[in-house]
Enzyme design. Structure first.
Site, short mmCIF file in Angstrom:
data_model
loop_
_atom_site.label_atom_id
_atom_site.label_comp_id
_atom_site.label_asym_id
_atom_site.label_seq_id
_atom_site.Cartn_x
_atom_site.Cartn_y
_atom_site.Cartn_z
N PHE A 217 27.55 22.14 7.49
CA PHE A 217 27.55 20.65 7.44
C PHE A 217 27.10 20.37 5.92
O PHE A 217 25.94 19.58 5.81
CB PHE A 217 26.40 20.07 8.32
CG PHE A 217 26.82 20.61 9.80
CD1 PHE A 217 27.57 20.06 10.59
CD2 PHE A 217 26.00 21.84 10.34
CE1 PHE A 217 27.99 20.33 12.00
CE2 PHE A 217 26.32 21.90 11.69
CZ PHE A 217 27.27 21.45 12.36
N ASP A 238 32.40 21.44 5.67
CA ASP A 238 32.27 20.10 6.31
C ASP A 238 33.59 19.86 6.82
O ASP A 238 34.58 20.27 6.21
CB ASP A 238 31.80 19.24 5.27
CG ASP A 238 31.11 18.17 5.91
OD1 ASP A 238 29.55 18.12 5.70
OD2 ASP A 238 31.79 16.92 6.20
N ALA A 266 32.73 22.72 12.26
CA ALA A 266 31.48 23.73 12.13
C ALA A 266 31.65 24.82 13.38
O ALA A 266 31.56 26.08 13.12
CB ALA A 266 30.35 23.41 11.79
N ASP A 286 22.56 22.41 8.46
CA ASP A 286 21.96 21.12 8.22
C ASP A 286 22.87 19.93 9.20
O ASP A 286 23.69 19.29 8.61
CB ASP A 286 21.77 20.71 6.78
CG ASP A 286 21.01 19.16 6.61
OD1 ASP A 286 20.40 18.82 7.65
OD2 ASP A 286 21.24 18.65 5.65
N CYS A 326 17.51 16.58 12.34
CA CYS A 326 17.20 15.42 11.86
C CYS A 326 16.87 14.43 12.75
O CYS A 326 16.93 13.23 12.78
CB CYS A 326 17.90 14.95 10.70
SG CYS A 326 19.63 14.49 11.18
#
Length: 382
Positions: A217, A238, A266, A286, A326
């Site tokens: 990512f 990506d 991914a 990430d 996140c």
């Protein structure tokens, strides 16, 4: 004019949480704006208010003020003052100048890229105040761009647009991050142009050395560029060809010929690399926020676990896993439980190297858990 909330809404504000939902608003003005919030005769807060959205009340001050606009702009001045020292020391860097609720400025984000600011306003009450925001930024920047293209604005009944607020806005700027430089497309990049919340974590990863590293990512190569300073080969993965084109451009900008890009899903790629017997000294994960809301947590947990499981299986003994989430819905206890479960299913043992999170310019309010969203942890695989 004032907003009246019920006992549940009052309890939230009395606990110093900043949000009250529409279902807990008893009465209020018909137009969005800045208003005092009351529970009966008791003053609770000053807030940004929009009666047409589910998130109706966003508090920014828990004391009365004669001028609600001046009180809000004082919060902005204080947020900028807290960053003044770092802007003087590192004018070519990238930093968050305003972190919405974390700076008691709900619905407003301002990011700084080497002398230029990008503003995103996602609460209705900010729309008429953007010229004043730009003026407050004037002493610190050469230009200000309003990048108000986030779909969340539609929930507020706001138009989507990108336009300059101040000065000549360049198409791209070059940002210095430690020993690495990277290009930021102010108008077309994701978010405000880059992911500044991982800045300190990217710098932290420079301490590792080895033969092969995998950045999954990768977006525009943020972690890959820093890893390339210490690894013989870095593979940046990506699903976006455009993001990888930028990663290659950033690698060339830094004279890094050891960064290789792979356009792929991914999950599929990690499974394929495992089947092919590929092994790495370090893997960075990430991923995007798999959990956009509470209802997504169970599905997101499975997705995070799957990608971490596959990454662990690709690591050599003694290798390093750096993994992130996140989403604030993926709480810290859930995050670490997920990584532990992934390690268990991979029949590997993980030693904690360091637990990290958001940098100083993405402040967390302890009373408002939603401001604590970024988890970043580094493990050694045994």
């Amino acid at each position: 004019m004032r907003i009246q909330v019920n006992a549940k809404g009052a309890a939230r504000l009395l606990s110093r949480h900043l949000w009250v939902f529409r279902r807990d608003v008893v009465s209020g003005p018909e137009t969005p704006g800045l208003y005092p919030v009351y529970w009966g005769r008791r003053f609770l807060a000053l807030a940004l208010y929009n009666p047409h959205t589910d998130l109706a009340v966003r508090a920014y001050r828990f004391a009365p003020a004669e001028d609600p606009v001046a009180a809000l702009l004082e919060n902005l001045a204080q947020a900028l003052a807290r960053r003044e020292a770092v802007l003087r020391q590192d004018p070519e860097g990238g930093y968050r100048l305003v972190h919405a609720e974390g700076d008691l400025l709900p619905g407003l984000v301002v990011d700084y890229y080497a002398g230029h600011a990008v503003v995103q306003a996602t609460a209705h009450a900010w729309e008429g105040l953007l010229p004043q925001v730009a003026e407050a930024l004037r002493p610190h920047v050469q230009s200000v761009l309003a990048k108000n293209d986030a779909r969340t604005r539609e929930l507020e009944g706001l138009p989507l647009y990108v336009r300059p607020l101040l000065g000549e806005v360049p198409e791209r700027v070059q940002v210095q991050e430690g020993r690495v430089r990277y290009l930021v497309d102010l108008r077309a990049g994701q978010k405000t142009g880059a992911y500044l919340d991982q800045r300190e974590n990217r710098l932290y990863m420079e301490r590792f050395r080895g033969e092969r590293a995998l950045d999954v990512f990768s977006y525009a190569g943020g972690f890959a560029l820093h890893l390339a300073l210490g690894f013989r080969e870095v593979v940046a993965v990506d699903s976006s060809a455009e993001a990888l084109r930028r990663a290659e451009e950033n690698a060339r900008l830094n004279g890094l010929g050891n960064v290789r890009v792979l356009e792929a899903n991914a999950f599929d790629l990690l499974r394929r690399l495992e089947k092919e017997g590929e092994r790495f000294d370090l893997v960075v994960l990430d991923p995007p926020a798999f959990a956009k809301g509470k209802k997504d947590v169970e599905r997101a947990y499975r997705a995070y676990k799957e990608v971490n499981l596959r990454a662990i299986k690709l690591l050599k003994e003694g290798g390093i896993l750096a993994t992130a989430s996140c989403s604030h819905h993926m709480t810290e206890p859930l995050f670490y439980a997920m990584v532990a479960e992934a390690a268990q299913d991979a029949h590997r043992l993980l030693r904690v190297v360091e637990k990290r999170g958001q940098p100083f310019d993405h402040p967390v309010l302890l009373n408002h858990p939603e401001t604590h969203y970024l988890k970043f942890a580094v493990f050694q695989v045994l």
